[in-house]
Scaffold this motif. Structure first.
Motif, PDB file in Angstrom:
ATOM      1  N   ILE A  65       0.631  -1.246  -0.208  1.00  0.00           N
ATOM      2  CA  ILE A  65       0.230  -0.430  -0.043  1.00  0.00           C
ATOM      3  C   ILE A  65       0.344   1.287   0.309  1.00  0.00           C
ATOM      4  N   SER A 143     -10.212   8.218  -5.401  1.00  0.00           N
ATOM      5  CA  SER A 143     -10.037   6.889  -4.469  1.00  0.00           C
ATOM      6  C   SER A 143     -10.604   5.442  -5.297  1.00  0.00           C
ATOM      7  N   LEU A 144     -12.040   6.229  -5.615  1.00  0.00           N
ATOM      8  CA  LEU A 144     -12.189   4.279  -5.858  1.00  0.00           C
ATOM      9  C   LEU A 144     -10.994   3.278  -6.881  1.00  0.00           C
ATOM     10  N   PHE A 146      -8.920   1.823  -5.756  1.00  0.00           N
ATOM     11  CA  PHE A 146      -8.734   0.905  -4.828  1.00  0.00           C
ATOM     12  C   PHE A 146      -9.276  -0.609  -4.487  1.00  0.00           C
ATOM     13  N   PHE A 147     -10.729  -0.130  -5.079  1.00  0.00           N
ATOM     14  CA  PHE A 147     -11.063  -1.002  -5.654  1.00  0.00           C
ATOM     15  C   PHE A 147     -11.044  -2.053  -6.509  1.00  0.00           C
ATOM     16  N   TYR A 150     -10.241  -6.177  -5.257  1.00  0.00           N
ATOM     17  CA  TYR A 150     -11.285  -7.279  -5.472  1.00  0.00           C
ATOM     18  C   TYR A 150     -11.046  -8.084  -7.001  1.00  0.00           C
ATOM     19  N   VAL A 161     -10.330  -3.469   2.244  1.00  0.00           N
ATOM     20  CA  VAL A 161     -11.404  -2.232   2.049  1.00  0.00           C
ATOM     21  C   VAL A 161     -11.475  -1.981   3.422  1.00  0.00           C
ATOM     22  N   VAL A 164      -7.945  -0.790   5.453  1.00  0.00           N
ATOM     23  CA  VAL A 164      -6.881   0.592   4.911  1.00  0.00           C
ATOM     24  C   VAL A 164      -8.123   1.535   4.431  1.00  0.00           C
ATOM     25  N   TYR A 165      -9.191   1.212   3.474  1.00  0.00           N
ATOM     26  CA  TYR A 165     -10.016   2.723   2.789  1.00  0.00           C
ATOM     27  C   TYR A 165      -9.963   3.882   3.708  1.00  0.00           C
ATOM     28  N   LEU A 168      -7.670   5.927   3.813  1.00  0.00           N
ATOM     29  CA  LEU A 168      -7.004   5.961   2.348  1.00  0.00           C
ATOM     30  C   LEU A 168      -7.803   6.954   1.733  1.00  0.00           C
ATOM     31  N   LEU A 169      -8.518   6.788   1.743  1.00  0.00           N
ATOM     32  CA  LEU A 169     -10.127   7.982   1.712  1.00  0.00           C
ATOM     33  C   LEU A 169      -9.684   9.266   1.610  1.00  0.00           C
ATOM     34  N   TYR A 172      -6.219  10.849   0.234  1.00  0.00           N
ATOM     35  CA  TYR A 172      -6.848  10.518  -1.115  1.00  0.00           C
ATOM     36  C   TYR A 172      -7.476  12.279  -1.342  1.00  0.00           C
TER      37      TYR A 172
END
Length: 364
Positions: A65, A143-144, A146-147, A150, A161, A164-165, A168-169, A172
């Motif tokens: 990451i 930031s999307l 990051f998905f 999957y 998710v 980290v998200y 991360l959000l 970002y």
């Protein structure tokens, strides 16, 4: 522990962003074409993204990451399509080279970040004037990317998710606001400098280039492969009498009217100048004296048939002109102006409201 390392990594990335913004300002100040600037911006953000991957936080073996996604997304947004291609391809190649279990997902995330950056650019016009709310949205939108995790096993992706998200959000969003604000500041400084430069090189009354602007233009003009250029020097006839009879407002209106006629008759490659007072010049690129004479006659006729309106009164004006041609490879602009000026004074001595070519003086 992992969360702390991740926060530290994004804080370190903020320093890289500040340097990137400064470099961005230098790039957009250059004289390169828009495409060249976009490509250089792509290289700049590529270095920033790859540098972020040099100090990643490892979530699991082969799963790293870092701040590359926001670098790629913002590089695409602020640099445009050429930048997006360069930053996504180079950063993606670097991620594949690093390898590991997350290489494919990471590379797809990089490509997705570039695409999201471009979409954001179109949606919010952030490449021109990014507003604060647009920057907030841009960070969240990019930031999307990051998905793309999957593409990993679903349990691992869900864990990523959830862990980290949430960090991360905001990282970002903060990055988009900080970098966007710095870039906007650079753009405003450049725009202010350009406006001051333009004002210094432009005649305030007529909007034409002034003598200082002409000197700079001549100094920066490259040789024109030996083609013939021409210069026409104009002088409004009996201008002092116009000022005396109709006042300075009438005189100013006469100057503005003539400047407008010059602009209408100048081609995109030509340069119209107010040398000073009632004296003007028109530089005609790739134009012989004969061709310049045709253009000059048209200008003189237009002046004759265009009355000046000031304070409810109308009055006619005329101009005299001198024409000189020269070889552009010699860049003998000032010599050509002197010759055209001599021809102009001959036109005045001949009775005004006419044109004389410098070659006629030599022949005489």
């Amino acid at each position: 522990m992992f969360e702390t390392e991740l926060i530290v990594a994004f804080v370190q990335a903020a320093g890289t962003m500040a340097l990137t913004a400064l470099a961005f300002g230098i790039i957009i100040r250059t004289a390169f074409s828009p495409v060249q600037k976009s490509m250089i911006i792509g290289v700049l953000f590529s270095f920033a993204a790859i540098f972020a991957m040099l100090t990643p936080v490892e979530f699991a073996p082969g799963i790293i990451i870092d701040g590359r996604g926001i670098m790629v997304g913002l590089g695409a947004a602020f640099g445009g399509i050429p930048a997006a291609i360069i930053v996504s391809m180079s950063t993606g190649a670097a991620r594949l080279y690093i390898g590991g279990n997350g290489a494919i997902a990471g590379t797809v995330g990089i490509l997705l970040a570039a695409a999201l950056g471009l979409i954001w650019m179109k949606m919010s016009a952030c490449n021109k004037r990014p507003k604060f709310q647009h920057l907030l949205f841009g960070g969240a939108f990019i930031s999307l990317q990051f998905f793309a995790v999957y593409l990993l096993p679903i349990e691992l992706a869900n864990k990523l998710v959830m862990s980290v998200y949430p960090i991360l959000l905001p990282a970002y969003i903060t990055s988009a606001v900080v970098l966007g604000t710095l870039i906007e500041r650079e753009r405003k400084l450049i725009e202010s400098a350009r406006k001051l430069e333009a004002a210094a090189n432009t005649d305030a009354l007529t909007g034409l280039m002034n003598r200082r602007g002409l000197e700079i233009s001549i100094a920066s003009t490259q040789q024109n492969s030996g083609k013939v250029d021409s210069v026409v020097v104009f002088d409004l006839d009996h201008f002092k009498s116009v000022n005396d009879k109709y006042g300075h407002e009438g005189g100013d209106q006469a100057l503005v009217s003539f400047a407008t006629i010059l602009k209408l008759n100048a081609r995109e490659t030509d340069v119209a100048v107010r040398i000073g007072g009632e004296e003007f010049a028109l530089f005609l690129r790739d134009t012989t004296a004969k061709q310049a004479a045709t253009i000059t006659k048209r200008i003189l006729q237009s002046v004759r048939t265009t009355p000046i309106h000031s304070n409810g009164r109308s009055f006619p004006v005329t101009v005299s002109a001198g024409v000189s041609q020269f070889w552009a490879k010699d860049t003998a602009y000032w010599q050509a102006i002197r010759e055209a000026d001599q021809a102009l004074y001959q036109a005045k001595n001949n009775g005004r409201d006419q044109m004389v070519q410098a070659t006629d003086l030599v022949a005489a």
